[in-house]
Design a protein around this motif. Structure first.
Motif, PDB file in Angstrom:
ATOM      1  N   GLU A 318       0.707  -0.936   0.438  1.00 41.63           N
ATOM      2  CA  GLU A 318       0.124  -0.236  -0.171  1.00 41.63           C
ATOM      3  C   GLU A 318       0.856   1.316   0.360  1.00 41.63           C
ATOM      4  OE1 GLU A 318      -3.439   2.310   2.504  1.00 41.63           O
ATOM      5  OE2 GLU A 318      -3.083  -0.150   3.032  1.00 41.63           O
ATOM      6  N   ARG A 319       1.990   1.087   1.495  1.00 44.20           N
ATOM      7  CA  ARG A 319       2.904   2.756   1.040  1.00 44.20           C
ATOM      8  C   ARG A 319       3.235   2.199  -0.591  1.00 44.20           C
ATOM      9  NH1 ARG A 319       6.963   4.480   5.052  1.00 44.20           N
ATOM     10  NH2 ARG A 319       8.654   4.923   3.918  1.00 44.20           N
ATOM     11  N   PHE A 320       3.731   2.015  -1.094  1.00 40.12           N
ATOM     12  CA  PHE A 320       4.142   1.630  -2.916  1.00 40.12           C
ATOM     13  C   PHE A 320       3.470   2.316  -3.032  1.00 40.12           C
ATOM     14  CE2 PHE A 320       4.331  -0.926  -6.960  1.00 40.12           C
ATOM     15  CZ  PHE A 320       5.296   0.255  -7.713  1.00 40.12           C
ATOM     16  N   LEU A 321       1.820   2.144  -3.920  1.00 42.06           N
ATOM     17  CA  LEU A 321       0.842   2.040  -4.081  1.00 42.06           C
ATOM     18  C   LEU A 321       0.946   3.448  -4.071  1.00 42.06           C
ATOM     19  CD1 LEU A 321      -1.092  -1.374  -3.909  1.00 42.06           C
ATOM     20  CD2 LEU A 321      -0.109  -0.057  -6.507  1.00 42.06           C
ATOM     21  N   ARG A 322       0.398   4.388  -3.406  1.00 41.77           N
ATOM     22  CA  ARG A 322       0.082   5.339  -2.732  1.00 41.77           C
ATOM     23  C   ARG A 322       1.855   6.351  -2.959  1.00 41.77           C
ATOM     24  NH1 ARG A 322      -4.463   6.372  -0.507  1.00 41.77           N
ATOM     25  NH2 ARG A 322      -5.534   4.086   0.188  1.00 41.77           N
ATOM     26  N   SER A 323       2.475   5.896  -2.726  1.00 39.73           N
ATOM     27  CA  SER A 323       3.796   6.937  -3.098  1.00 39.73           C
ATOM     28  C   SER A 323       4.344   6.987  -4.956  1.00 39.73           C
ATOM     29  CB  SER A 323       4.872   6.828  -2.716  1.00 39.73           C
ATOM     30  OG  SER A 323       5.156   5.761  -3.084  1.00 39.73           O
ATOM     31  N   PHE A 324       4.003   5.511  -5.350  1.00 35.48           N
ATOM     32  CA  PHE A 324       4.287   5.612  -7.165  1.00 35.48           C
ATOM     33  C   PHE A 324       3.345   6.432  -7.388  1.00 35.48           C
ATOM     34  CE2 PHE A 324       5.665   3.725 -10.853  1.00 35.48           C
ATOM     35  CZ  PHE A 324       6.647   3.195 -10.849  1.00 35.48           C
ATOM     36  N   SER A 325       1.602   6.216  -7.218  1.00 37.93           N
ATOM     37  CA  SER A 325       0.674   6.512  -8.074  1.00 37.93           C
ATOM     38  C   SER A 325       0.525   8.362  -7.435  1.00 37.93           C
ATOM     39  CB  SER A 325      -0.518   6.172  -7.683  1.00 37.93           C
ATOM     40  OG  SER A 325      -0.946   6.578  -6.511  1.00 37.93           O
ATOM     41  N   ALA A 326       0.870   8.784  -6.903  1.00 38.86           N
ATOM     42  CA  ALA A 326       1.194  10.031  -6.640  1.00 38.86           C
ATOM     43  C   ALA A 326       2.655  10.572  -7.100  1.00 38.86           C
ATOM     44  CB  ALA A 326       1.165  10.531  -5.081  1.00 38.86           C
ATOM     45  N   GLU A 327       3.707   9.914  -7.427  1.00 41.29           N
ATOM     46  CA  GLU A 327       4.421  10.628  -7.756  1.00 41.29           C
ATOM     47  C   GLU A 327       5.455  10.318  -8.916  1.00 41.29           C
ATOM     48  OE1 GLU A 327       7.041   9.616  -3.606  1.00 41.29           O
ATOM     49  OE2 GLU A 327       5.228  10.467  -2.224  1.00 41.29           O
ATOM     50  N   VAL A 328       5.045   9.388  -9.533  1.00 43.73           N
ATOM     51  CA  VAL A 328       5.669   8.269 -11.124  1.00 43.73           C
ATOM     52  C   VAL A 328       4.951   8.417 -11.896  1.00 43.73           C
ATOM     53  CG1 VAL A 328       7.213   6.853 -11.886  1.00 43.73           C
ATOM     54  CG2 VAL A 328       7.528   7.269  -9.061  1.00 43.73           C
ATOM     55  N   LEU A 329       3.690   8.294 -11.505  1.00 40.27           N
ATOM     56  CA  LEU A 329       2.585   8.183 -12.460  1.00 40.27           C
ATOM     57  C   LEU A 329       2.269   9.312 -13.543  1.00 40.27           C
ATOM     58  CD1 LEU A 329       0.328   4.724 -11.874  1.00 40.27           C
ATOM     59  CD2 LEU A 329       2.671   4.523 -12.481  1.00 40.27           C
ATOM     60  N   PRO A 330       2.442  10.719 -12.605  1.00 38.48           N
ATOM     61  CA  PRO A 330       1.729  11.818 -13.334  1.00 38.48           C
ATOM     62  C   PRO A 330       2.708  11.943 -14.491  1.00 38.48           C
ATOM     63  CG  PRO A 330       1.128  11.639 -11.256  1.00 38.48           C
ATOM     64  CD  PRO A 330       2.091  10.281 -11.065  1.00 38.48           C
ATOM     65  N   GLY A 331       4.300  11.706 -13.784  1.00 36.95           N
ATOM     66  CA  GLY A 331       4.970  12.192 -14.570  1.00 36.95           C
ATOM     67  C   GLY A 331       5.743  11.564 -16.048  1.00 36.95           C
ATOM     68  N   LEU A 332       4.947   9.772 -16.321  1.00 34.21           N
ATOM     69  CA  LEU A 332       5.312   8.797 -17.039  1.00 34.21           C
ATOM     70  C   LEU A 332       3.606   9.165 -18.937  1.00 34.21           C
ATOM     71  CD1 LEU A 332       6.173   5.311 -14.841  1.00 34.21           C
ATOM     72  CD2 LEU A 332       7.244   7.217 -16.393  1.00 34.21           C
ATOM     73  N   ARG A 333       3.157   9.444 -17.347  1.00 35.80           N
ATOM     74  CA  ARG A 333       1.237  10.106 -18.593  1.00 35.80           C
ATOM     75  C   ARG A 333       2.090  11.568 -19.486  1.00 35.80           C
ATOM     76  NH1 ARG A 333      -2.018   5.925 -17.011  1.00 35.80           N
ATOM     77  NH2 ARG A 333      -2.378   4.803 -16.136  1.00 35.80           N
ATOM     78  N   GLN A 334       2.575  12.220 -18.176  1.00 29.47           N
ATOM     79  CA  GLN A 334       2.387  13.921 -19.119  1.00 29.47           C
ATOM     80  C   GLN A 334       3.378  13.205 -19.603  1.00 29.47           C
ATOM     81  OE1 GLN A 334       4.066  16.733 -16.177  1.00 29.47           O
ATOM     82  NE2 GLN A 334       3.650  18.128 -17.324  1.00 29.47           N
ATOM     83  N   GLN A 335       4.457  13.066 -20.038  1.00 28.23           N
ATOM     84  CA  GLN A 335       5.704  12.517 -20.955  1.00 28.23           C
ATOM     85  C   GLN A 335       5.039  12.327 -21.954  1.00 28.23           C
ATOM     86  OE1 GLN A 335       9.445  12.054 -19.974  1.00 28.23           O
ATOM     87  NE2 GLN A 335       9.314  12.548 -17.841  1.00 28.23           N
ATOM     88  N   THR A 336       3.670  11.338 -21.913  1.00 34.65           N
ATOM     89  CA  THR A 336       3.494  11.238 -23.228  1.00 34.65           C
ATOM     90  C   THR A 336       2.097  11.639 -24.157  1.00 34.65           C
ATOM     91  OG1 THR A 336       2.136   9.306 -22.409  1.00 34.65           O
ATOM     92  CG2 THR A 336       3.726   8.574 -22.285  1.00 34.65           C
ATOM     93  N   ARG A 337       2.449  12.544 -24.149  1.00 33.86           N
ATOM     94  CA  ARG A 337       0.877  13.212 -24.020  1.00 33.86           C
ATOM     95  C   ARG A 337       1.300  13.885 -25.059  1.00 33.86           C
ATOM     96  NH1 ARG A 337      -1.425  15.739 -17.896  1.00 33.86           N
ATOM     97  NH2 ARG A 337      -2.127  13.852 -18.122  1.00 33.86           N
TER      98      ARG A 337
END
Length: 337
Positions: A318-337
Motif C-alpha cells: 500500500e505504501r508503494f502504490l500510494r507513493s508511486f501513483s502520486a509521485e511517478v505515474l503522473p510524470g510518466l503519463r504527462q511525458q506521453t501526451r
C-alpha cells in the motif's frame, strides 16, 4: 490489442502475499489509476518462509468482481503441464464473458519449480516450446470453433466444444526471454510479455528483433501486438529501505546455472538468502527520486514497450502504490501526451 497508448499496470505478487491482501492491493491499484493488474500462476513460490501461491484462476474471478475498469490477466500461466489446454480455453472464455474486454491470457513455457513437484518429468527447452505452441493453437481453435477434434503431438480432444465464450476471443499474450517464444508472439499472439533488469543488448539485439521478425513473417503491423514489460521497481523516499526491500526477491538475481534443477522453495530460498543485497538489487530500478525513476522507466518505453507493469518487492505494498501513483505515474503519463 492494437492500442499504442502507454498503459501502466500493477504486478500482484502472488508469490509474496496471501490471496486476500493481494486482492486488496489490486483493488487499490484500480482506485489509484493503474490501467491493469497481472499476476503469475505458480504452484510453488520462490521462497518457503512466508511464501504464497494462490491459484490464479479463482483469484482472477474475485478480482474481476471487485473491480470495474482495469484489465486483468496472467503473466504468465503455463497451459502445458498442470492444465490441459482445453481447460485453460474454457476458464478464460468464462472469465471473458463475466468481465468483457478486461481479461488477458498470458502464457509461457513455465518453470520446473511449478511442475516437477507434481510428478512431471521436466523436458528440455525445445519440447517445452513445442508444447506451448501446440497448446496455444488448440486454445485459439477452441475459442472460435465447435466440436474440435485434435490429435497432436502432445494433446488430444474429441469433438470438444467450449460452450460459453465471448463473441471476441480473449487476447492471448506470450511471455518469453528468448528469441523463439518472442518470434512466436510476433506471429500469432495479441501481446508479448517479458521482464526488465537484464542486459540492454538482450532487448535491442535479440528480443525486439525477434518480435519484428515474427510480425514480418505473418505480414502483421507493429501495432497488432501489445508489448508488455514487467518493470521491477523498488521506489521509496528512504533509499536504504528501497535497497533492503529487494532482498525479498533475491532469487531473481540468481544465474540460470545457479538455479537449474532447483525445484524446492526451501533450497531456492537458501540460495537467494546467500546473496548480498547489492546483487539482489541488480534486477531492480532502485531509487528515492521520482525524476530518476521516471527517466529510467522511460528508457524501456523508448525501446518500444507500451504496456509497463510495475512489480515492487517491498512488504508494504500500500505504501508503494500510494507513493508511486502520486509521485511517478503522473510524470510518466504527462511525458506521453
Amino acid at each position: 490489442m492494437s492500442e499504442s497508448r502507454l498503459r501502466l499496470g500493477y504486478k500482484a505478487s502472488s508469490e509474496q502475499f496471501a490471496p486476500g491482501p493481494l486482492l486488496d492491493f489490486s483493488v487499490l491499484a484500480e482506485e489509484l489509476g493503474f490501467d491493469s493488474v497481472f499476476l503469475s500462476d505458480h504452484f510453488q513460490p520462490w521462497r518457503h518462509d512466508d511464501g504464497h501461491a494462490p491459484a490464479a484462476l479463482p483469484w482472477l474471478g474475485a478480482l474481476g468482481a471487485r473491480t470495474s475498469r482495469i484489465a486483468i490477466g496472467t503473466s504468465v500461466l503455463t497451459p502445458t503441464f498442470r492444465y490441459h489446454p482445453a481447460v485453460v480455453a474454457q476458464a478464460f472464455a468464462t472469465l471473458g464473458l463475466m468481465f468483457p474486454g478486461r481479461i488477458i491470457l498470458g502464457v509461457g513455457t513455465g518453470e520446473s519449480l511449478n511442475e516437477v513437484p507434481l510428478g512431471i518429468d521436466w523436458p528440455p527447452s525445445p519440447e517445452r516450446f513445442a508444447r506451448l505452441k501446440e497448446a496455444i493453437l488448440l486454445i485459439k481453435q477452441l475459442w472460435v470453433e465447435d466440436r474440435v477434434t485434435h490429435h497432436g503431438t502432445y494433446y488430444s480432444t474429441e469433438n470438444a466444444t467450449v460452450y460459453d465464450r465471448p463473441d471476441t476471443p480473449v487476447p492471448l499474450y506470450i511471455g518469453g526471454s528468448g528469441p523463439a517464444a518472442t518470434r512466436l508472439a510476433g506471429r500469432i499472439a495479441d501481446g508479448y510479455i517479458t521482464t526488465s533488469g537484464k542486459a540492454p543488448e538482450l532487448y535491442t539485439d535479440v528480443l525486439l528483433p525477434a518480435l519484428a521478425e515474427g510480425l514480418d513473417k505473418e505480414g502483421r503491423e507493429r501495432a497488432a501486438v501489445d508489448t508488455l514489460l514487467e518493470v521491477k521497481v523498488s521506489y521509496d523516499r528512504d533509499r536504504d529501505r528501497a535497497m533492503q526491500d529487494t532482498r525479498n526477491w533475491a532469487a531473481l538475481a540468481l544465474t540460470p546455472d545457479e538455479k537449474t534443477g532447483v525445484e524446492d522453495p526451501i533450497e531456492m530460498q537458501r540460495l537467494a538468502d546467500a546473496l548480498p543485497v547489492e546483487r539482489a538489487a541488480t534486477r531492480w530500478i532502485v531509487s528515492d527520486d521520482p525524476a530518476e525513476m521516471i527517466s529510467r522507466i522511460r528508457e524501456y518505453q523508448a525501446l518500444g514497450f507500451n504496456h509497463l507493469v510495475f512489480h515492487a518487492p517491498g512488504a508494504d505494498q500500500e505504501r508503494f502504490l500510494r507513493s508511486f501513483s502520486a509521485e511517478v505515474l503522473p510524470g510518466l503519463r504527462q511525458q506521453t501526451r
